[in-house]
Scaffold this motif. Structure first.
Motif, PDB file in Angstrom:
ATOM      1  N   MET A 127      22.091  14.165   5.110  1.00 14.43           N
ATOM      2  CA  MET A 127      22.503  15.330   4.349  1.00 14.43           C
ATOM      3  C   MET A 127      22.627  16.579   5.229  1.00 14.43           C
ATOM      4  O   MET A 127      23.393  17.481   4.933  1.00 14.43           O
ATOM      5  CB  MET A 127      21.509  15.599   3.209  1.00 14.43           C
ATOM      6  CG  MET A 127      21.640  14.642   2.047  1.00 14.43           C
ATOM      7  SD  MET A 127      23.242  14.812   1.244  1.00 14.43           S
ATOM      8  CE  MET A 127      23.105  13.513   0.012  1.00 14.43           C
ATOM      9  N   ASN A 128      21.848  16.626   6.324  1.00 11.61           N
ATOM     10  CA  ASN A 128      21.903  17.811   7.173  1.00 11.61           C
ATOM     11  C   ASN A 128      23.285  18.009   7.779  1.00 11.61           C
ATOM     12  O   ASN A 128      23.770  19.134   7.895  1.00 11.61           O
ATOM     13  CB  ASN A 128      20.849  17.728   8.280  1.00 11.61           C
ATOM     14  CG  ASN A 128      19.447  17.951   7.750  1.00 11.61           C
ATOM     15  OD1 ASN A 128      19.269  18.546   6.699  1.00 11.61           O
ATOM     16  ND2 ASN A 128      18.456  17.462   8.482  1.00 11.61           N
ATOM     17  N   ASP A 129      23.940  16.905   8.150  1.00  9.45           N
ATOM     18  CA  ASP A 129      25.279  17.019   8.726  1.00  9.45           C
ATOM     19  C   ASP A 129      26.262  17.550   7.701  1.00  9.45           C
ATOM     20  O   ASP A 129      27.131  18.381   8.021  1.00  9.45           O
ATOM     21  CB  ASP A 129      25.741  15.661   9.257  1.00  9.45           C
ATOM     22  CG  ASP A 129      25.898  14.620   8.147  1.00  9.45           C
ATOM     23  OD1 ASP A 129      25.043  14.611   7.226  1.00  9.45           O
ATOM     24  OD2 ASP A 129      26.856  13.835   8.190  1.00  9.45           O
ATOM     25  N   LEU A 130      26.120  17.132   6.454  1.00  9.47           N
ATOM     26  CA  LEU A 130      26.996  17.603   5.385  1.00  9.47           C
ATOM     27  C   LEU A 130      26.810  19.106   5.167  1.00  9.47           C
ATOM     28  O   LEU A 130      27.781  19.875   5.108  1.00  9.47           O
ATOM     29  CB  LEU A 130      26.705  16.834   4.097  1.00  9.47           C
ATOM     30  CG  LEU A 130      27.448  17.286   2.851  1.00  9.47           C
ATOM     31  CD1 LEU A 130      28.949  17.114   3.025  1.00  9.47           C
ATOM     32  CD2 LEU A 130      26.961  16.514   1.625  1.00  9.47           C
ATOM     33  N   ARG A 131      25.553  19.531   5.061  1.00  9.19           N
ATOM     34  CA  ARG A 131      25.286  20.944   4.803  1.00  9.19           C
ATOM     35  C   ARG A 131      25.743  21.828   5.964  1.00  9.19           C
ATOM     36  O   ARG A 131      26.274  22.919   5.753  1.00  9.19           O
ATOM     37  CB  ARG A 131      23.795  21.161   4.510  1.00  9.19           C
ATOM     38  CG  ARG A 131      23.419  20.784   3.076  1.00  9.19           C
ATOM     39  CD  ARG A 131      22.064  21.352   2.724  1.00  9.19           C
ATOM     40  NE  ARG A 131      21.005  20.596   3.361  1.00  9.19           N
ATOM     41  CZ  ARG A 131      20.385  19.566   2.789  1.00  9.19           C
ATOM     42  NH1 ARG A 131      20.721  19.158   1.589  1.00  9.19           N
ATOM     43  NH2 ARG A 131      19.422  18.933   3.420  1.00  9.19           N
TER      44      ARG A 131
ATOM     45  N   GLU B 154      18.777  28.056   2.751  1.00 11.50           N
ATOM     46  CA  GLU B 154      19.412  26.949   2.048  1.00 11.50           C
ATOM     47  C   GLU B 154      18.903  26.847   0.622  1.00 11.50           C
ATOM     48  O   GLU B 154      17.711  27.034   0.347  1.00 11.50           O
ATOM     49  CB  GLU B 154      19.168  25.636   2.787  1.00 11.50           C
ATOM     50  CG  GLU B 154      19.865  25.571   4.135  1.00 11.50           C
ATOM     51  CD  GLU B 154      19.935  24.160   4.679  1.00 11.50           C
ATOM     52  OE1 GLU B 154      19.537  23.220   3.961  1.00 11.50           O
ATOM     53  OE2 GLU B 154      20.400  23.996   5.818  1.00 11.50           O
ATOM     54  N   ILE B 155      19.809  26.506  -0.271  1.00  9.14           N
ATOM     55  CA  ILE B 155      19.495  26.428  -1.688  1.00  9.14           C
ATOM     56  C   ILE B 155      18.541  25.275  -1.987  1.00  9.14           C
ATOM     57  O   ILE B 155      17.709  25.371  -2.887  1.00  9.14           O
ATOM     58  CB  ILE B 155      20.801  26.273  -2.494  1.00  9.14           C
ATOM     59  CG1 ILE B 155      21.642  27.551  -2.360  1.00  9.14           C
ATOM     60  CG2 ILE B 155      20.532  25.968  -3.954  1.00  9.14           C
ATOM     61  CD1 ILE B 155      23.037  27.435  -2.947  1.00  9.14           C
ATOM     62  N   GLU B 156      18.654  24.203  -1.232  1.00 10.05           N
ATOM     63  CA  GLU B 156      17.802  23.035  -1.480  1.00 10.05           C
ATOM     64  C   GLU B 156      16.413  23.167  -0.873  1.00 10.05           C
ATOM     65  O   GLU B 156      15.560  22.314  -1.087  1.00 10.05           O
ATOM     66  CB  GLU B 156      18.473  21.764  -0.946  1.00 10.05           C
ATOM     67  CG  GLU B 156      19.669  21.297  -1.752  1.00 10.05           C
ATOM     68  CD  GLU B 156      20.983  21.798  -1.175  1.00 10.05           C
ATOM     69  OE1 GLU B 156      20.951  22.773  -0.384  1.00 10.05           O
ATOM     70  OE2 GLU B 156      22.047  21.232  -1.513  1.00 10.05           O
ATOM     71  N   ALA B 157      16.180  24.212  -0.097  1.00 15.54           N
ATOM     72  CA  ALA B 157      14.868  24.441   0.517  1.00 15.54           C
ATOM     73  C   ALA B 157      14.644  25.939   0.582  1.00 15.54           C
ATOM     74  O   ALA B 157      14.744  26.555   1.646  1.00 15.54           O
ATOM     75  CB  ALA B 157      14.801  23.809   1.905  1.00 15.54           C
ATOM     76  N   LEU B 158      14.337  26.537  -0.546  1.00 15.48           N
ATOM     77  CA  LEU B 158      14.244  27.984  -0.639  1.00 15.48           C
ATOM     78  C   LEU B 158      13.089  28.531   0.191  1.00 15.48           C
ATOM     79  O   LEU B 158      11.969  28.002   0.125  1.00 15.48           O
ATOM     80  CB  LEU B 158      14.067  28.401  -2.102  1.00 15.48           C
ATOM     81  CG  LEU B 158      15.224  28.049  -3.044  1.00 15.48           C
ATOM     82  CD1 LEU B 158      14.861  28.405  -4.482  1.00 15.48           C
ATOM     83  CD2 LEU B 158      16.504  28.765  -2.627  1.00 15.48           C
ATOM     84  N   PRO B 159      13.332  29.585   0.962  1.00 13.75           N
ATOM     85  CA  PRO B 159      12.290  30.137   1.842  1.00 13.75           C
ATOM     86  C   PRO B 159      11.395  31.146   1.125  1.00 13.75           C
ATOM     87  O   PRO B 159      11.148  32.246   1.630  1.00 13.75           O
ATOM     88  CB  PRO B 159      13.123  30.812   2.942  1.00 13.75           C
ATOM     89  CG  PRO B 159      14.349  31.289   2.233  1.00 13.75           C
ATOM     90  CD  PRO B 159      14.641  30.234   1.188  1.00 13.75           C
TER      91      PRO B 159
ATOM     92  N   ARG C 109      17.135  18.062  -6.046  1.00 12.56           N
ATOM     93  CA  ARG C 109      16.207  18.770  -5.151  1.00 12.56           C
ATOM     94  C   ARG C 109      16.357  20.279  -5.311  1.00 12.56           C
ATOM     95  O   ARG C 109      15.359  21.019  -5.342  1.00 12.56           O
ATOM     96  CB  ARG C 109      16.490  18.358  -3.715  1.00 12.56           C
ATOM     97  CG  ARG C 109      15.610  19.033  -2.682  1.00 12.56           C
ATOM     98  CD  ARG C 109      15.992  18.588  -1.279  1.00 12.56           C
ATOM     99  NE  ARG C 109      15.264  19.337  -0.263  1.00 12.56           N
ATOM    100  CZ  ARG C 109      15.523  19.283   1.036  1.00 12.56           C
ATOM    101  NH1 ARG C 109      16.492  18.488   1.472  1.00 12.56           N
ATOM    102  NH2 ARG C 109      14.824  19.982   1.904  1.00 12.56           N
ATOM    103  N   ALA C 110      17.596  20.743  -5.419  1.00 13.68           N
ATOM    104  CA  ALA C 110      17.832  22.176  -5.540  1.00 13.68           C
ATOM    105  C   ALA C 110      17.235  22.729  -6.826  1.00 13.68           C
ATOM    106  O   ALA C 110      16.547  23.762  -6.818  1.00 13.68           O
ATOM    107  CB  ALA C 110      19.333  22.459  -5.498  1.00 13.68           C
TER     108      ALA C 110
ATOM    109  N   ASN D 225      14.851  17.438 -16.370  1.00 12.97           N
ATOM    110  CA  ASN D 225      14.079  16.562 -15.487  1.00 12.97           C
ATOM    111  C   ASN D 225      13.256  17.349 -14.473  1.00 12.97           C
ATOM    112  O   ASN D 225      12.199  16.882 -14.020  1.00 12.97           O
ATOM    113  CB  ASN D 225      15.016  15.604 -14.756  1.00 12.97           C
ATOM    114  CG  ASN D 225      15.665  14.598 -15.678  1.00 12.97           C
ATOM    115  OD1 ASN D 225      15.175  14.367 -16.794  1.00 12.97           O
ATOM    116  ND2 ASN D 225      16.761  14.008 -15.258  1.00 12.97           N
ATOM    117  N   ALA D 226      13.713  18.546 -14.117  1.00 14.08           N
ATOM    118  CA  ALA D 226      12.976  19.382 -13.167  1.00 14.08           C
ATOM    119  C   ALA D 226      11.812  20.104 -13.819  1.00 14.08           C
ATOM    120  O   ALA D 226      10.984  20.698 -13.116  1.00 14.08           O
ATOM    121  CB  ALA D 226      13.919  20.403 -12.530  1.00 14.08           C
ATOM    122  N   GLY D 227      11.742  20.064 -15.160  1.00 11.80           N
ATOM    123  CA  GLY D 227      10.626  20.703 -15.861  1.00 11.80           C
ATOM    124  C   GLY D 227      11.015  21.862 -16.748  1.00 11.80           C
ATOM    125  O   GLY D 227      10.164  22.402 -17.471  1.00 11.80           O
TER     126      GLY D 227
END
Length: 217
Positions: free
Chosen positions: A1-5, A101-106, A129-130, A185-187
């Motif tokens: 996925m890193n290559d795609l992003r 990144e949206i999928e790993a918010l800082p 994940r996001a 599903n995320a809550g």
């Protein structure tokens, strides 16, 4: 996925200067601004700590700041964030912009009272994940607002080459209820889907998906 992003990020860093000039992005449309002002007014009176996910050139972030909120805008394109900062200075407003990144918010858990994501869902390489990250950074009772437009025939390859777009799970004719299920599903609780008013002469159907993080018992 890193290559795609990284490929997608490079695309927006290279072409982000043109984002505001595309009519489909609506950043210069008075009716689109009014639509989002009405949507964001649902968050209630400020000041709230609000995260604008995929802020781009700052369209939603600026409206939130005008409404009196404390705003953080996140995007992965330096090119687009630079444009957003210029707009904020010219408007005399205060907004914090963060590259990430949206999928790993800082951000730490429970950092925000609300979040908004305009023109973002279809771009996600890992939507589950996001959206789980969005839930994580909201405080109990915090609300999420996101729009979603199913892809129409003829739009293939509109933003990315087809081989990239084919790897984006929501970049297709997905029913909005399927997207809403990802929030459940995320809550998220109270998840709702509503069609937004169409612009005159447009055949595009856009939905608003909303939900909130339940308060702790």
């Amino acid at each position: 996925m890193n290559d795609l992003r990284e490929t997608m990020r490079a695309r927006w860093n290279a072409k982000g200067h043109h984002y505001d000039h595309a009519d489909a992005h609506g950043t210069k449309s008075p009716s689109e601004k009014e639509r989002w002002r009405n949507i964001l007014a649902r968050l209630g009176p400020g000041p709230l700590d609000v995260l604008d996910i995929g802020t781009g050139t700052g369209f939603v972030a600026l409206i939130l700041a005008e409404l009196g909120h404390r705003v953080t805008g996140l995007d992965w394109s330096v090119t687009m964030l630079d444009q957003a900062r210029v707009k904020v200075r010219e408007a005399g407003l205060k907004i914090t912009f963060v590259e990430g990144e949206i999928e790993a918010l800082p951000f730490a858990a429970a950092s925000f009272d609300a979040l908004a994501a305009r023109h973002v869902l279809w771009t996600l390489a890992e939507p589950e994940r996001a959206i789980a990250e969005w839930y994580r950074v909201l405080r109990p009772g915090g609300r999420a607002l996101a729009d979603f437009s199913p892809r129409r025939p003829g739009e293939k390859g509109h933003h990315y080459p087809p081989e990239i777009e084919e790897r984006l799970p929501l970049n297709r004719d997905v029913r909005p209820e399927e997207v809403a299920a990802l929030f459940v599903n995320a809550g998220f609780a109270g998840v709702d889907v509503e069609p937004l008013p169409r612009d005159p002469g447009s055949d595009r159907v856009t939905y608003l998906i909303s939900g909130f993080r339940p308060r702790e018992v």
